[in-house]
Design a protein around this motif. Structure first.
Motif, PDB file in Angstrom:
ATOM      1  N   UNK A 112     -39.159  60.458 -23.431  1.00 13.80           N
ATOM      2  CA  UNK A 112     -38.215  60.497 -22.527  1.00 13.80           C
ATOM      3  C   UNK A 112     -37.612  59.173 -22.187  1.00 13.80           C
ATOM      4  N   UNK A 113     -36.261  59.241 -21.865  1.00 16.40           N
ATOM      5  CA  UNK A 113     -35.820  58.425 -21.154  1.00 16.40           C
ATOM      6  C   UNK A 113     -36.047  57.923 -20.018  1.00 16.40           C
ATOM      7  N   UNK A 183     -28.687  52.753 -20.134  1.00 12.68           N
ATOM      8  CA  UNK A 183     -30.028  52.945 -20.053  1.00 12.68           C
ATOM      9  C   UNK A 183     -30.433  52.721 -21.581  1.00 12.68           C
ATOM     10  N   UNK A 184     -29.713  53.600 -22.599  1.00 10.91           N
ATOM     11  CA  UNK A 184     -30.276  53.224 -23.920  1.00 10.91           C
ATOM     12  C   UNK A 184     -29.640  52.014 -24.529  1.00 10.91           C
ATOM     13  N   UNK A 185     -28.363  51.539 -24.168  1.00 15.11           N
ATOM     14  CA  UNK A 185     -28.149  50.292 -24.727  1.00 15.11           C
ATOM     15  C   UNK A 185     -29.190  49.097 -24.499  1.00 15.11           C
ATOM     16  N   UNK A 186     -29.793  49.260 -23.344  1.00 14.00           N
ATOM     17  CA  UNK A 186     -30.625  48.256 -22.922  1.00 14.00           C
ATOM     18  C   UNK A 186     -32.229  48.295 -23.543  1.00 14.00           C
ATOM     19  N   UNK A 187     -32.318  49.669 -23.892  1.00 13.90           N
ATOM     20  CA  UNK A 187     -33.452  49.833 -24.719  1.00 13.90           C
ATOM     21  C   UNK A 187     -33.271  49.784 -26.123  1.00 13.90           C
ATOM     22  N   UNK A 224     -27.149  57.050 -29.327  1.00 13.12           N
ATOM     23  CA  UNK A 224     -26.828  57.278 -27.853  1.00 13.12           C
ATOM     24  C   UNK A 224     -25.736  58.461 -27.901  1.00 13.12           C
ATOM     25  N   UNK A 225     -24.751  58.593 -28.727  1.00 11.55           N
ATOM     26  CA  UNK A 225     -23.717  59.756 -28.543  1.00 11.55           C
ATOM     27  C   UNK A 225     -24.587  60.857 -28.756  1.00 11.55           C
ATOM     28  N   UNK A 226     -25.752  61.038 -29.435  1.00 15.01           N
ATOM     29  CA  UNK A 226     -26.076  62.354 -29.611  1.00 15.01           C
ATOM     30  C   UNK A 226     -27.119  62.615 -28.274  1.00 15.01           C
ATOM     31  N   UNK A 227     -27.281  61.545 -27.550  1.00 17.89           N
ATOM     32  CA  UNK A 227     -28.323  61.896 -26.464  1.00 17.89           C
ATOM     33  C   UNK A 227     -27.272  61.984 -25.157  1.00 17.89           C
ATOM     34  N   UNK A 236     -19.965  47.270 -24.144  1.00 19.68           N
ATOM     35  CA  UNK A 236     -20.141  46.529 -23.248  1.00 19.68           C
ATOM     36  C   UNK A 236     -21.298  45.514 -23.019  1.00 19.68           C
ATOM     37  N   UNK A 237     -21.743  45.437 -21.629  1.00 19.27           N
ATOM     38  CA  UNK A 237     -22.836  44.375 -21.411  1.00 19.27           C
ATOM     39  C   UNK A 237     -24.026  44.852 -21.820  1.00 19.27           C
ATOM     40  N   UNK A 238     -24.183  46.118 -21.713  1.00 22.18           N
ATOM     41  CA  UNK A 238     -25.955  46.758 -21.597  1.00 22.18           C
ATOM     42  C   UNK A 238     -25.930  47.093 -23.362  1.00 22.18           C
ATOM     43  N   UNK A 239     -24.608  47.137 -24.157  1.00 18.10           N
ATOM     44  CA  UNK A 239     -24.798  47.248 -25.602  1.00 18.10           C
ATOM     45  C   UNK A 239     -24.754  46.097 -26.325  1.00 18.10           C
ATOM     46  N   UNK A 240     -23.568  45.797 -26.642  1.00 19.56           N
ATOM     47  CA  UNK A 240     -23.506  44.466 -27.517  1.00 19.56           C
ATOM     48  C   UNK A 240     -24.026  43.428 -26.994  1.00 19.56           C
TER      49      UNK A 240
END
Length: 345
Positions: A112-113, A183-187, A224-227, A236-240
């Protein structure tokens, strides 16, 4: 504002310190009474942030209910593996308070996220829930080095409230509506940081690291797109942004764990040597399982999973990745097959 921060590790302590420096009434919950006493008496947390003096207005307690009493904001900053143990505390959050989570991981074994798990405990928190994420090592935040992060929520007022609470001259906060993507980018970037540590440990050079980070970002975006995340969020910041800092910094526990794994040490010994949560391990297992469930191709994640399981050596994993079949770079980048237009035969 009165704020409670749950979790006195390096990140929870750093966030509590930011809030205290901004003039808020802050209480930090530590599991250990000795840690709470150290923060209150010496204004230090030597285990997690050595050689750092904390703001004298920051108070700590080992009583979570007391910390949250009458709070306007509760910040959740515990390791993802500890969330089920802490979840019963969520019912004590004041009904007007915002819950900001700064947890980077999945709740296993259901994968779970964090926000998904929180809302399963109390759906009434939906409009008062935010995630705070971005390239932000705690050691640099407490040193007041310029840092930028993102506060994301489905509620604009909630995101802006978090922005106002944390923002200062050294800690800049942007807002976002894509809570799932932030949330997913940081994870998910922790998986790639493990991989970069492996690459450095093998001495494979900068070309290899750049390739791993770039193709890793493609994997993050696909899953991420699938979720349900917006693909653009991962630029952005939480991704790249978070990907860069976690893959290149000496502060990164995931990077250091990867380097140790490259020496042939068993995973259990590596985790003991790090001494703090290495979120990328559980995240690798969770992401690999989610990729299989959703039919998403994540070859780097799958390769790192096999390394963690001891099924292949790091060198074998790299060799297998390099021998994969030919692809167009942009094909299926964001969960959809792109039409390729060639200008010449």
């Amino acid at each position: 504002m009165k704020a409670a921060v749950l979790g006195a590790g390096s990140w929870g302590t750093a966030l509590a310190n930011v809030l205290a420096e901004n003039g808020h009434d802050v209480c930090l919950w530590a599991r250990s009474e000795a840690v709470a006493d150290e923060i209150n008496t010496d204004h230090t947390n030597e285990r997690y942030l050595p050689n750092v003096r904390l703001h004298e207005g920051l108070q700590a307690t080992s009583d979570a209910m007391s910390a949250m009493s009458e709070s306007d904001m509760v910040v959740l900053a515990v390791p993802s593996a500890s969330l089920p143990e802490v979840a019963p505390l969520l019912s004590a959050i004041p009904r007007h308070a915002i819950l900001t989570h700064a947890v980077k991981g999945f709740v296993r074994p259901a994968n779970r996220r964090i926000s998904e798990y929180i809302l399963e405990q109390d759906v009434a928190l939906a409009a008062r829930l935010a995630v705070l994420s971005g390239p932000s090592h705690a050691e640099e935040v407490v040193a007041h080095l310029p840092t930028t992060v993102v506060a994301a929520s489905t509620s604009r007022s909630t995101a802006e409230h978090v922005q106002d609470a944390f923002m200062n001259d050294a800690f800049r906060v942007y807002t976002q509506s894509d809570l799932v993507g932030v949330e997913l980018g940081g994870t998910l970037k922790n998986i790639i940081a493990l991989g970069v540590g492996l690459i450095d440990g093998l001495g494979l050079g900068d070309n290899t690291k750049a390739a791993l980070m770039t193709r890793g970002l493609a994997e993050i975006t696909r899953l991420g797109a699938a979720l349900g995340a917006a693909p653009l969020t991962f630029s952005g910041l939480s991704g790249v942004g978070d990907l860069i800092v976690t893959c290149t910094s000496r502060h990164s526990r995931n990077y250091r764990a990867g380097r140790l794994l490259a020496t042939g040490q068993p995973l259990a010994d590596v985790l003991t040597a790090i001494g703090m949560a290495v979120e990328g391990v559980g995240t690798t297992y969770a992401a690999a399982e989610l990729a299989r469930v959703h039919g998403i191709e994540m070859p780097i994640t799958a390769a790192i999973e096999r390394v963690l399981q001891g099924l292949v050596t790091p060198s074998e994993a790299v060799s297998r990745l390099m021998r994969r079949g030919k692809n167009h770079e942009m094909e299926d980048l964001a969960g959809q097959t792109l039409t390729v237009q060639w200008g010449l035969p």
